[in-house]
Write a protein that holds these residues in place. Structure first.
Motif, PDB file in Angstrom:
ATOM      1  N   TYR A 190       0.832  -1.204   0.000  1.00 31.85           N
ATOM      2  CA  TYR A 190       0.000   0.000   0.000  1.00 31.85           C
ATOM      3  C   TYR A 190       0.866   1.253   0.000  1.00 31.85           C
ATOM      4  N   ARG A 191       1.880   1.281   0.859  1.00 33.72           N
ATOM      5  CA  ARG A 191       2.722   2.469   0.946  1.00 33.72           C
ATOM      6  C   ARG A 191       3.494   2.697  -0.343  1.00 33.72           C
ATOM      7  N   GLU A 192       3.871   1.626  -1.041  1.00 37.21           N
ATOM      8  CA  GLU A 192       4.639   1.771  -2.269  1.00 37.21           C
ATOM      9  C   GLU A 192       3.750   1.980  -3.493  1.00 37.21           C
ATOM     10  N   GLY A 193       2.441   1.936  -3.319  1.00 35.88           N
ATOM     11  CA  GLY A 193       1.543   2.098  -4.451  1.00 35.88           C
ATOM     12  C   GLY A 193       1.399   0.854  -5.298  1.00 35.88           C
ATOM     13  N   LYS A 194       1.838  -0.302  -4.804  1.00 34.31           N
ATOM     14  CA  LYS A 194       1.685  -1.563  -5.527  1.00 34.31           C
ATOM     15  C   LYS A 194       0.469  -2.282  -4.967  1.00 34.31           C
ATOM     16  N   MET A 195      -0.461  -2.606  -5.846  1.00 33.94           N
ATOM     17  CA  MET A 195      -1.765  -3.034  -5.380  1.00 33.94           C
ATOM     18  C   MET A 195      -1.850  -4.486  -4.939  1.00 33.94           C
ATOM     19  N   GLY A 196      -0.991  -5.346  -5.423  1.00 29.30           N
ATOM     20  CA  GLY A 196      -1.195  -6.764  -5.148  1.00 29.30           C
ATOM     21  C   GLY A 196      -2.364  -7.277  -5.972  1.00 29.30           C
ATOM     22  N   ARG A 197      -3.282  -8.012  -5.350  1.00 29.44           N
ATOM     23  CA  ARG A 197      -4.394  -8.603  -6.088  1.00 29.44           C
ATOM     24  C   ARG A 197      -5.725  -8.141  -5.518  1.00 29.44           C
ATOM     25  N   THR A 198      -6.590  -7.626  -6.380  1.00 29.85           N
ATOM     26  CA  THR A 198      -7.955  -7.273  -5.996  1.00 29.85           C
ATOM     27  C   THR A 198      -8.804  -7.186  -7.255  1.00 29.85           C
ATOM     28  N   GLY A 199     -10.093  -7.433  -7.119  1.00 28.17           N
ATOM     29  CA  GLY A 199     -10.995  -7.345  -8.263  1.00 28.17           C
ATOM     30  C   GLY A 199     -10.761  -8.403  -9.316  1.00 28.17           C
ATOM     31  N   GLY A 200     -10.055  -9.484  -8.963  1.00 24.43           N
ATOM     32  CA  GLY A 200      -9.804 -10.560  -9.921  1.00 24.43           C
ATOM     33  C   GLY A 200      -8.544 -10.391 -10.741  1.00 24.43           C
ATOM     34  N   PHE A 201      -7.704  -9.385 -10.404  1.00 24.68           N
ATOM     35  CA  PHE A 201      -6.492  -9.123 -11.173  1.00 24.68           C
ATOM     36  C   PHE A 201      -5.292  -8.941 -10.250  1.00 24.68           C
ATOM     37  N   ASP A 202      -4.124  -9.321 -10.757  1.00 24.03           N
ATOM     38  CA  ASP A 202      -2.867  -8.885 -10.161  1.00 24.03           C
ATOM     39  C   ASP A 202      -2.540  -7.538 -10.794  1.00 24.03           C
ATOM     40  N   HIS A 203      -2.340  -6.520  -9.953  1.00 25.82           N
ATOM     41  CA  HIS A 203      -2.176  -5.157 -10.462  1.00 25.82           C
ATOM     42  C   HIS A 203      -0.706  -4.755 -10.498  1.00 25.82           C
ATOM     43  N   TYR A 204      -0.317  -4.142 -11.611  1.00 30.34           N
ATOM     44  CA  TYR A 204       1.058  -3.694 -11.796  1.00 30.34           C
ATOM     45  C   TYR A 204       1.063  -2.247 -12.261  1.00 30.34           C
ATOM     46  N   GLU A 205       2.018  -1.496 -11.750  1.00 28.10           N
ATOM     47  CA  GLU A 205       2.215  -0.115 -12.165  1.00 28.10           C
ATOM     48  C   GLU A 205       3.334  -0.084 -13.197  1.00 28.10           C
ATOM     49  N   ASN A 206       3.124   0.658 -14.291  1.00 34.17           N
ATOM     50  CA  ASN A 206       4.114   0.683 -15.357  1.00 34.17           C
ATOM     51  C   ASN A 206       4.285   2.114 -15.857  1.00 34.17           C
ATOM     52  N   THR A 207       5.511   2.618 -15.803  1.00 36.30           N
ATOM     53  CA  THR A 207       5.781   4.002 -16.205  1.00 36.30           C
ATOM     54  C   THR A 207       5.901   4.165 -17.713  1.00 36.30           C
ATOM     55  N   LEU A 208       5.845   3.059 -18.462  1.00 37.11           N
ATOM     56  CA  LEU A 208       6.046   3.119 -19.909  1.00 37.11           C
ATOM     57  C   LEU A 208       4.745   3.251 -20.693  1.00 37.11           C
ATOM     58  N   LEU A 209       3.609   3.208 -20.009  1.00 38.05           N
ATOM     59  CA  LEU A 209       2.327   3.320 -20.697  1.00 38.05           C
ATOM     60  C   LEU A 209       2.169   4.723 -21.286  1.00 38.05           C
ATOM     61  N   VAL A 210       1.796   4.781 -22.551  1.00 42.88           N
ATOM     62  CA  VAL A 210       1.625   6.059 -23.247  1.00 42.88           C
ATOM     63  C   VAL A 210       0.195   6.144 -23.766  1.00 42.88           C
ATOM     64  N   ALA A 211      -0.496   7.229 -23.437  1.00 38.54           N
ATOM     65  CA  ALA A 211      -1.873   7.406 -23.893  1.00 38.54           C
ATOM     66  C   ALA A 211      -1.923   7.470 -25.417  1.00 38.54           C
ATOM     67  N   HIS A 212      -3.003   6.954 -25.972  1.00 36.48           N
ATOM     68  CA  HIS A 212      -3.193   6.912 -27.425  1.00 36.48           C
ATOM     69  C   HIS A 212      -3.849   8.204 -27.912  1.00 36.48           C
ATOM     70  N   THR A 213      -3.251   8.853 -28.903  1.00 31.68           N
ATOM     71  CA  THR A 213      -3.831  10.053 -29.507  1.00 31.68           C
ATOM     72  C   THR A 213      -4.672   9.653 -30.708  1.00 31.68           C
ATOM     73  N   THR A 214      -5.948  10.002 -30.684  1.00 27.10           N
ATOM     74  CA  THR A 214      -6.862   9.585 -31.744  1.00 27.10           C
ATOM     75  C   THR A 214      -6.773  10.514 -32.953  1.00 27.10           C
ATOM     76  N   GLY A 215      -7.458  10.121 -34.021  1.00 27.28           N
ATOM     77  CA  GLY A 215      -7.520  10.944 -35.224  1.00 27.28           C
ATOM     78  C   GLY A 215      -8.430  12.148 -35.047  1.00 27.28           C
ATOM     79  N   THR A 216      -8.661  12.865 -36.138  1.00 29.44           N
ATOM     80  CA  THR A 216      -9.432  14.111 -36.072  1.00 29.44           C
ATOM     81  C   THR A 216     -10.938  13.889 -36.050  1.00 29.44           C
ATOM     82  N   ALA A 217     -11.380  12.651 -36.249  1.00 26.63           N
ATOM     83  CA  ALA A 217     -12.819  12.377 -36.226  1.00 26.63           C
ATOM     84  C   ALA A 217     -13.377  12.618 -34.826  1.00 26.63           C
ATOM     85  N   PRO A 218     -14.500  13.346 -34.706  1.00 33.48           N
ATOM     86  CA  PRO A 218     -15.153  13.493 -33.401  1.00 33.48           C
ATOM     87  C   PRO A 218     -15.872  12.197 -33.040  1.00 33.48           C
ATOM     88  N   LYS A 219     -16.479  12.164 -31.858  1.00 35.39           N
ATOM     89  CA  LYS A 219     -17.206  10.950 -31.472  1.00 35.39           C
ATOM     90  C   LYS A 219     -18.321  10.650 -32.471  1.00 35.39           C
TER      91      LYS A 219
END
Length: 396
Positions: A190-219
């Protein structure tokens, strides 16, 4: 007492151990090592063939209706080599393995792991299921909605992980902090921000995740389909000016997902991912999964009707889709193969650990008495079962 010299095998094994420890995405997906190259070594571009599960339909009544068994497979190329080049001396080989690892291998493996992991994370663009919580803060419900998507696609219960950005990890830790017991191990997580397992998943923090930039089309893209009863992975659309980017997610009006086994409509619009950038105008957009309206691999309630409106999921024009993701181990695969080991060098070795093959080669340069060394991994990766993964977009 004479110094003990670290052997090539010891160096390679320790490098692999450190690398493996740092790969928290690749470490949680299917890893395949092809030992068919073990004797002579593989070449860049060599391929592995991976078989996919068969799917069938069920009849009702006594009249038999035989189905051909069509084996489906996908080809994975081990087409990428990444490595770290460095110099270390024979004197440094007299260090203890722990000291050698701390001073030389850990810094080298850290940067190598980051680059390999970032490369493999590009597979998010193959994932078409997206939890759309645009304008909502990431929380436990975000994860549970991802779990629902996996459940609806009959994803096996075990070996499930979530990969979260640092921002989402903080929000999830805060959201579920009351669920943690005050044991030493869990409170440390908890103090390190590592979640362990909850909600049916083993949770991992990753600094390499990059948000996806979409095209010019609106919703509301203004695009509609142009053709009757379209199926497959190439869908003809009418004229427009907005663009789509590979990795954008869309739906077609009136096209719903189906239960994987009964083929009954779920009443939920089927999501598709754009597989190639689209510059706009009338033409054909490329999507995955391919639209299949009948048979054992049916994945939609019906073919796409003429004039069906196309809607973009999770983000509008030039907006970001978060890179958080939940997945089963077998949604993706990462494969390595042995590289050729040269003869007549100072030392050379290759080792395999948990599906990852690495080679270490060190030579001697007469001109300046240096000992150049290279550590290499030959690999490829592929999305096998995209329906066993889901991206999570919650950006408030």
């Amino acid at each position: 007492m004479a110094n003990t010299i670290l052997t090539p095998t010891a160096v390679t094994r320790e490098a692999l151990r450190v690398l493996h420890q740092k790969l928290n995405f690749i470490g949680n997906i299917n890893r395949q090592y092809d030992d068919s190259f073990a004797k002579d070594g593989a070449k860049i571009g060599d391929s592995l063939k991976i078989r996919l599960p068969n799917e069938y339909t069920v009849r009702t009544g006594l009249t038999m209706s035989s189905q051909d068994t069509t084996e489906a497979s996908t080809t994975l190329q081990v087409a990428t080599v990444k490595g770290v080049d460095l110099n270390f001396t024979s004197t440094e080989l007299t260090l203890s393995l722990d000291d050698f690892s701390d001073r030389i291998l850990k810094p080298a493996m850290s940067v190598l792991a980051a680059n390999i992991e970032a490369d493999a994370l590009s597979m998010y663009k193959d994932v078409y299921n997206v939890v759309d919580q645009d304008g909502v803060a990431f929380n436990l419900l975000s994860v549970l909605k991802g779990r629902q998507m996996l459940q609806d696609n009959l994803t096996p219960a075990g070996d499930r992980s979530s990969l979260l950005s640092t921002g989402s990890s903080v929000k999830l830790v805060d959201a579920v902090k009351g669920l943690f017991q005050d044991s030493e191990q869990i409170s440390k997580q908890y103090r390190e921000g590592k979640m362990g397992r909850t909600g049916g998943f083993d949770h991992y923090e990753n600094t390499l995740l990059v948000a996806h930039t979409t095209g010019t089309a609106p919703k509301a893209t203004t695009y509609v389909t142009n053709g009757v009863n379209q199926v497959g992975s190439s869908i003809v659309v009418s004229t427009g000016t907005a663009t789509f980017k590979k990795g954008d997610v869309i739906t077609f009006a009136g096209v719903f997902s189906v239960h994987s086994e009964t083929k009954a409509s779920t009443g939920v619009l089927k999501q598709f991912v754009i597989t190639a950038d689209y510059a706009g105008g009338a033409g054909s957009i490329q999507i995955a999964p391919a639209v299949v309206a009948t048979g054992g691999r049916q994945n939609v309630s019906n073919a796409i009707a003429n004039g069906s409106a196309i809607v973009k999921v999770a983000a509008g024009a030039n907006e970001l889709i978060n890179a958080d993701m939940v997945f089963h181990k077998d949604a993706f695969t990462f494969a390595t193969a042995d590289l050729v080991l040269p003869k007549g060098v100072d030392f050379a070795a290759r080792e395999v650990m948990d599906g990852i093959s690495m080679s270490v080669v060190r030579d001697f340069t007469v001109a300046d008495r240096s000992f150049p060394c290279r550590l290499d991994v030959l690999y490829g990766f592929k999305t096998l079962r995209a329906e066993w993964a889901a991206r999570i977009h919650a950006d408030a």
